[in-house]
Design a protein around this motif. Structure first.
Motif, PDB file in Angstrom:
ATOM      1  N   ALA A   1       0.898  -1.537  -0.616  1.00 13.05           N
ATOM      2  CA  ALA A   1      -0.024  -0.060  -0.542  1.00 13.05           C
ATOM      3  C   ALA A   1       1.137   1.082   0.061  1.00 13.05           C
ATOM      4  N   LEU A   2       1.514   1.124   0.536  1.00 12.68           N
ATOM      5  CA  LEU A   2       2.617   2.062   0.648  1.00 12.68           C
ATOM      6  C   LEU A   2       3.581   2.425   0.046  1.00 12.68           C
ATOM      7  N   LYS A   3       3.962   1.531  -1.178  1.00 12.24           N
ATOM      8  CA  LYS A   3       3.702   1.548  -2.776  1.00 12.24           C
ATOM      9  C   LYS A   3       3.918   1.977  -3.316  1.00 12.24           C
ATOM     10  N   GLN A   4       2.511   1.829  -3.858  1.00 18.63           N
ATOM     11  CA  GLN A   4       1.212   2.332  -4.187  1.00 18.63           C
ATOM     12  C   GLN A   4       1.030   3.937  -4.576  1.00 18.63           C
ATOM     13  N   PHE A   5       0.474   4.198  -3.076  1.00 17.70           N
ATOM     14  CA  PHE A   5       0.973   5.411  -2.134  1.00 17.70           C
ATOM     15  C   PHE A   5       2.229   5.993  -3.151  1.00 17.70           C
ATOM     16  N   TYR A   6       3.811   6.050  -2.760  1.00 23.87           N
ATOM     17  CA  TYR A   6       4.536   7.019  -3.707  1.00 23.87           C
ATOM     18  C   TYR A   6       4.402   6.743  -5.207  1.00 23.87           C
ATOM     19  N   GLN A   7       3.944   4.887  -5.922  1.00 21.60           N
ATOM     20  CA  GLN A   7       3.913   5.158  -7.531  1.00 21.60           C
ATOM     21  C   GLN A   7       2.313   6.014  -8.017  1.00 21.60           C
ATOM     22  N   LYS A   8       1.472   5.184  -7.422  1.00 26.05           N
ATOM     23  CA  LYS A   8      -0.052   5.835  -8.115  1.00 26.05           C
ATOM     24  C   LYS A   8      -0.246   7.158  -7.500  1.00 26.05           C
ATOM     25  N   ARG A   9       0.192   8.064  -6.302  1.00 20.61           N
ATOM     26  CA  ARG A   9      -0.597   9.905  -6.099  1.00 20.61           C
ATOM     27  C   ARG A   9       0.365  10.481  -6.124  1.00 20.61           C
ATOM     28  N   LEU A  10       1.973  10.061  -5.657  1.00 17.68           N
ATOM     29  CA  LEU A  10       3.183  11.168  -6.138  1.00 17.68           C
ATOM     30  C   LEU A  10       3.440  10.655  -7.421  1.00 17.68           C
ATOM     31  N   ALA A  11       3.476   9.871  -8.256  1.00 19.17           N
ATOM     32  CA  ALA A  11       3.687   9.864  -9.018  1.00 19.17           C
ATOM     33  C   ALA A  11       5.501   9.257  -9.515  1.00 19.17           C
ATOM     34  N   PHE A  12       6.113   9.222  -8.102  1.00 15.69           N
ATOM     35  CA  PHE A  12       7.411   9.142  -7.750  1.00 15.69           C
ATOM     36  C   PHE A  12       8.117   7.449  -8.391  1.00 15.69           C
ATOM     37  N   PRO A  13       8.934   7.289  -8.422  1.00 15.80           N
ATOM     38  CA  PRO A  13       9.763   5.949  -9.108  1.00 15.80           C
ATOM     39  C   PRO A  13      10.394   4.973  -6.781  1.00 15.80           C
ATOM     40  N   TRP A  14       9.468   4.140  -7.318  1.00 19.15           N
ATOM     41  CA  TRP A  14       9.773   2.747  -5.930  1.00 19.15           C
ATOM     42  C   TRP A  14      11.322   3.167  -5.793  1.00 19.15           C
TER      43      TRP A  14
END
Length: 609
Positions: A330-343
């Motif tokens: 879920a944390l990974k998805q937050f960074y990737q999908k909401r902040l559009a950052f690379p994990w």
């Protein structure tokens, strides 16, 4: 018959529409499939897509790359751009989704519906239904559009393409992006690649390619101070007291108190759609990599410009709670999908929720280790006569006319408790704090990055140790057998200050030891090993300063960078705690170990092992 010939003649000699694609689309696109906003397309609803659409038709641009949050009009850029291309700049085009099934769904559920709602494109549909299949359309103006899957390597070969549009490239197999790009080379300067994606993985094809562009970031201008700044997650705040009786987050209160703070003047913006519309209205993209080739442009935006900050805060906190139980998805998805950052495998979370440890400042700790008369560590429990001093470390961040001090108590297994933090005025105040908590002089460490000579002089006079941050990742140490060991801190260096006066200095790796602190402060659960704790009566200023730096990549290298103008003094003092604990062998391990490391030598920590 003459009227038909006239119509054909007019169509053949009709000049291309020179308006920006978004202006053209406002006239010709009746609706966007699955859009939450009904009615005709209006770029005012998503002003960040105007510049990417203009880049698509800019003859000087060969690559347009968009990395953006989900449900933020990212894919709409490709879809609207494709409509404009079909009607005004026809040429063989290939739309790539992840798989052939995904491509078929994209064609049927979105592209065909969009084409039906765009009169200039609908007029170009072939009369022969066999030329209008789901994934291949041969338009009346001679243009062919293929909608295929990027996973099938055969789809990336054979065809010569003028327009390549790739969606969600983060899901593509390694190397398939380069394979697809090769399809446009036959068209020379006319060939163009348009890629769209959410955040992927660190160093994947998506982010390596994006880093070749000028990396334009969507920004807003603060109406109070005029500072232009990105929509940054670090500036989203909510009440730290938004908790229920059990100490758990009260999500309704989190949503109610969420706000965004200007990074410059600290003005707070309320969490409302109206606020976001007003700030987006004067939005502008600012290149973060201005030295990139002019033909490669990139655009990045996140959910903060389009979504409730309270809702994002709730998503984030729930993801953090799940991550503590070992599931980081879920944390990974937050960074990737909401902040559009690379994990990346290690994602430093600079808005860490710090759980209070159930004790108060200054309280004794039964797990606290000690130092005996021979300078060796003694684990608890022990008799009072067994130790010469408790294992407490005092670290000091020095400023012009004041200092920030942190005292931590350490156990033999690397757990620690913050037992005091305070802003002091003089070095005499530091010594008084040292005496108050019974700290050995060799366990007092001062940052010498500011007022260096004054710090050296005080260290020499009082037996303290000076520390200097450095960009080097490791430092070479020589063992007694002559072998080399790489450590995150340097061997001690003797600084002569005058007649019979000297002090000792160690340099330390800014990146690696700040990474160490970041890992330490993540664990406040004793069941997961060494803990890093703060008291129940910790002050808000300390907590705020522990969120003052973030790990970012600049010039191809990772660094720790201050967030805006946030004070970072307690953060720096806690970094020095990590340095000292590493030197004492309480935490960490050497990158190249030439021989077993002996415990002890705590009082002699200023001298490298």
């Amino acid at each position: 018959m003459n009227e038909k010939l006239v119509a054909i003649w007019r169509e053949a000699w009709r000049p291309p529409d020179r308006r920006p694609p978004w202006a053209w689309a406002e006239e010709h696109i009746g609706s966007i499939p699955y859009s939450p906003i009904p009615g005709r397309f209006r770029s005012d609803n998503s002003p960040q897509i105007r510049e990417p659409l203009e880049a698509i038709v800019d003859p000087k641009v060969r690559l347009v790359f968009i990395i953006a949050a989900i449900q933020s009009s990212k894919t709409s850029v490709g879809e609207i751009g494709l409509c404009h291309i079909i009607a005004n700049l026809p040429g063989p085009a290939l739309w790539l989704d992840q798989t052939d099934d995904d491509a078929k769904d994209q064609a049927e559920s979105r592209l065909h519906k969009l084409f039906e709602d765009c009169a200039p494109v609908r007029a170009l549909f072939p009369g022969d239904r066999h030329k209008k299949r789901n994934t291949t359309i041969h338009f009346r103006n001679g243009m062919t559009l293929w909608v295929l899957g990027a996973h099938n390597k055969t789809n990336l070969q054979r065809r010569s393409i003028r327009w390549l549009i790739g969606d969600e490239t983060w899901r593509w197999p390694l190397g398939h992006m380069a394979e697809a790009e090769a399809r446009v080379t036959a068209f020379g300067w006319l060939g163009k690649c348009i890629f769209m994606s959410q955040g992927g993985e660190e160093n994947d094809d998506t982010h390596r390619k994006f880093e070749t562009t000028d990396m334009r970031e969507w920004t807003f201008q603060c109406p109070k101070c005029g500072t232009r700044q990105p929509w940054s997650w670090e500036q989203i705040e909510w009440s730290k007291s938004a908790r229920d009786d059990q100490g758990e987050w009260d999500y309704a209160e989190v949503r109610r108190t969420a706000a965004m703070r200007c990074a410059s003047c600290n003005h707070y913006f309320d969490d409302s759609d109206r606020t976001r519309r007003e700030l987006n209205a004067n939005g502008r993209f600012i290149p973060q990599n201005p030295r990139a080739a002019k033909e490669s442009v990139g655009f990045h935006w996140n959910s903060i410009s389009a979504m409730s900050w309270g809702a994002l805060a709730e998503l984030y906190l729930r993801a953090k709670a799940i991550a503590r139980r070992g599931d980081i998805s879920a944390l990974k998805q937050f960074y990737q999908k909401r902040l559009a950052f690379p994990w990346r495998e290690y994602e430093e979370d600079y808005k860490l929720e710090i759980t209070r440890g159930g004790y108060r400042k200054g309280e004794l700790w039964e797990d606290e280790a000690g130092v005996n008369g021979r300078g060796q560590l003694v684990a608890a429990p022990f008799e009072p006569g067994d130790i010469a001093a408790p294992l407490r470390i005092l670290t000091v961040d020095c400023q012009m006319d004041h200092v920030f001090a942190v005292v931590r108590s350490w156990s033999a297994n690397g757990s620690s408790r913050l037992i005091w933090n305070e802003r002091l005025l003089t070095f005499d105040d530091v010594e008084a704090l040292q005496m108050r908590f019974g700290i050995h002089p060799s366990l007092v460490f001062l940052d010498a990055g500011y007022a260096t000579y004054d710090v050296y002089r005080e260290c020499g006079k009082r037996g303290w140790v000076a520390l200097m941050g450095d960009r080097r990742p490791t430092f070479v140490h020589r063992t007694k057998t002559g072998k080399s060991v790489q450590r995150f801190y340097s061997p001690r260096r003797k600084v002569v200050l005058g007649h019979a006066s000297h002090c000792y200095v160690h340099y330390w790796s800014n990146l690696n030891l700040k990474d160490t602190l970041a890992r330490l402060r993540r664990n406040q659960d004793p069941e997961r090993g060494a803990t890093w704790e703060v008291p129940d009566d910790i002050d808000d200023e300390y907590l705020a300063q522990m969120e003052s730096e973030r790990r970012v990549k600049k010039g191809g290298k990772w660094i720790w960078e201050r967030v805006g103008k946030r004070p970072n003094h307690y953060w720096d003092a806690e970094c020095l705690q990590a340095v000292a604990a590493t030197m004492l062998k309480l935490i960490g391990r050497e990158s190249v170990s030439a021989e077993p490391v002996k415990e002890g030598a705590a009082v002699d920590a200023a001298e490298s092992a």
